[in-house]
Design an enzyme around this catalytic site. Structure first.
Site, PDB file in Angstrom:
ATOM      1  N   THR A   1       0.838  -1.197   0.000  1.00  0.00           N
ATOM      2  CA  THR A   1       0.000   0.000   0.000  1.00  0.00           C
ATOM      3  C   THR A   1       0.880   1.257   0.000  1.00  0.00           C
ATOM      4  O   THR A   1       1.939   1.263   0.615  1.00  0.00           O
ATOM      5  CB  THR A   1      -0.893   0.020   1.249  1.00  0.00           C
ATOM      6  OG1 THR A   1      -1.614  -1.201   1.297  1.00  0.00           O
ATOM      7  CG2 THR A   1      -1.867   1.199   1.216  1.00  0.00           C
ATOM      8  N   VAL A  30     -11.779  -6.977  -0.286  1.00  0.00           N
ATOM      9  CA  VAL A  30     -11.486  -5.546  -0.260  1.00  0.00           C
ATOM     10  C   VAL A  30     -10.960  -5.195   1.129  1.00  0.00           C
ATOM     11  O   VAL A  30     -11.524  -5.619   2.134  1.00  0.00           O
ATOM     12  CB  VAL A  30     -12.754  -4.714  -0.559  1.00  0.00           C
ATOM     13  CG1 VAL A  30     -12.453  -3.225  -0.442  1.00  0.00           C
ATOM     14  CG2 VAL A  30     -13.292  -5.045  -1.945  1.00  0.00           C
ATOM     15  N   ASP A  32      -8.856  -2.047   3.679  1.00  0.00           N
ATOM     16  CA  ASP A  32      -9.212  -0.747   4.251  1.00  0.00           C
ATOM     17  C   ASP A  32      -8.996   0.415   3.297  1.00  0.00           C
ATOM     18  O   ASP A  32      -9.597   1.484   3.479  1.00  0.00           O
ATOM     19  CB  ASP A  32      -8.358  -0.485   5.502  1.00  0.00           C
ATOM     20  CG  ASP A  32      -6.877  -0.431   5.145  1.00  0.00           C
ATOM     21  OD1 ASP A  32      -6.325  -1.497   4.815  1.00  0.00           O
ATOM     22  OD2 ASP A  32      -6.299   0.665   5.155  1.00  0.00           O
ATOM     23  N   GLY A  53      -1.232  -1.505   6.372  1.00  0.00           N
ATOM     24  CA  GLY A  53      -1.106  -2.607   7.319  1.00  0.00           C
ATOM     25  C   GLY A  53      -2.180  -3.650   7.091  1.00  0.00           C
ATOM     26  O   GLY A  53      -2.678  -3.813   5.979  1.00  0.00           O
TER      27      GLY A  53
END
Lengths: 133, 178
Positions: A1, A30, A32, A53
């Site tokens: 990410t 899916v 966060d 995370g």
């Protein structure tokens, strides 16, 4: 990410987050990242947050929204809010990860509960400050 | 007097094995992170918006195969990429998010377009891509563009163990989460 938070010359805060998700994910999983208040949040006069995370736990703890709420309603500083959330329920539930955040005065905070986070900001001279561990 | 402006970025967090981080690889990460944050800083310095600065910074990392976003994204069980992205504008609490994206080079730019050019806050999968192609003129990008050998090897390892969390540390950040 990956993610970014910014404060512009007009005093506007913004957050952006993007990810490929989890290796070997199935069933249209899916995380966060696209969940506003989970992995991403921005509100003028308050804070902009981007998280990275364990996505499921970042969602369950509404990490970005919790940080913003502690600052807006509890008058917590950006450092205190980020630390309490990342090392609070998120950690106790087994979550690993971190956030970047910037407040309305341009104060930047990096908070993580794991060994490393690729991260960077820019100092007053316009030079990049990069850290990994 | 100029009002303060500032930017910060991240490229993921987790277990990053210092012992496996070669000087060359670390230099590559540091260079890419610096390029990203300076791209956003340049937008702010020129009077651009915080939204455009954040999107510019993220775009640089999406274009780098070092990070798990855009090119170099991790692979699903079916050996495809499915990407997610979001943008939020603190000025008015507008937000745009996309999920299950497979053929858009820079999902973060699509998230901004969802925020600015649609009445919705989140679009998913085929619908999101249809909005991108038909309403915003995005180019269709084949899945091959996103693939890297590193991510394919990670997937093969994960399929052997049957998990979803990265557990084999041949790369410094194979335990990186998201």
């Amino acid at each position: 990410t990956v993610g970014a938070v910014a404060l512009d010359k007009e005093g506007n805060l913004a957050a952006a987050t993007s990810t490929g998700g989890l290796t070997n994910k199935r069933w249209g999983r899916v995380g966060d990242t696209p969940i506003i208040g989970g992995g991403n949040y921005a509100r003028n006069g308050n804070v902009a947050v981007s998280a990275t995370g364990m996505g499921e736990l970042l969602m369950r703890c509404t990490v970005a929204g919790d940080i913003a709420g502690r600052m807006q309603y509890g008058n917590a500083s950006i450092d205190q809010a980020c630390r309490d959330v990342i090392h609070g329920d998120f950690l106790s539930l087994g979550g690993e990860g971190g956030v970047i955040a910037i407040d309305a005065d341009g104060r930047v905070n990096f908070e993580l509960n794991c060994p490393g986070m690729y991260r960077a900001t820019v100092n007053e001279k316009g030079e990049a400050l990069v850290a990994i561990f | 007097m100029t009002r303060p402006f500032s930017i910060a970025i991240h490229g993921g967090a987790g277990t990053i094995e210092r012992s496996l981080m070669t000087p060359e690889l670390e230099a590559s990460y540091r260079k890419a992170l610096a390029q990203s944050v300076m791209a956003g800083h340049a937008v702010l310095e020129q009077g651009g918006s915080s939204v455009d600065a954040a999107v510019a910074a993220v775009t640089v990392m999406e274009d780098s195969e070092l990070f798990n976003a855009g090119k170099g994204s991790v692979l699903t069980h079916d050996e495809t990429v499915e990407m997610d992205a979001s943008v939020m504008d603190g000025r008015n609490l507008e937000a745009g998010a996309v999920t299950l994206i497979r053929h858009i080079k820079n999902p973060i730019q699509l998230a901004r377009d969802v925020m600015q050019k649609s009445p919705h806050a989140m679009l998913a999968g085929e619908g999101a891509e249809s909005f991108a192609f038909k309403e915003c003129g995005y180019e269709y990008v084949e899945q091959d563009y996103f693939f890297t050998d590193r991510r394919y090897n990670e997937l093969k390892t994960m399929k052997k163990t049957g998990g979803v969390a990265l557990s084999e540390a041949r790369y410094p950040d194979e335990k990186k989460h998201g």
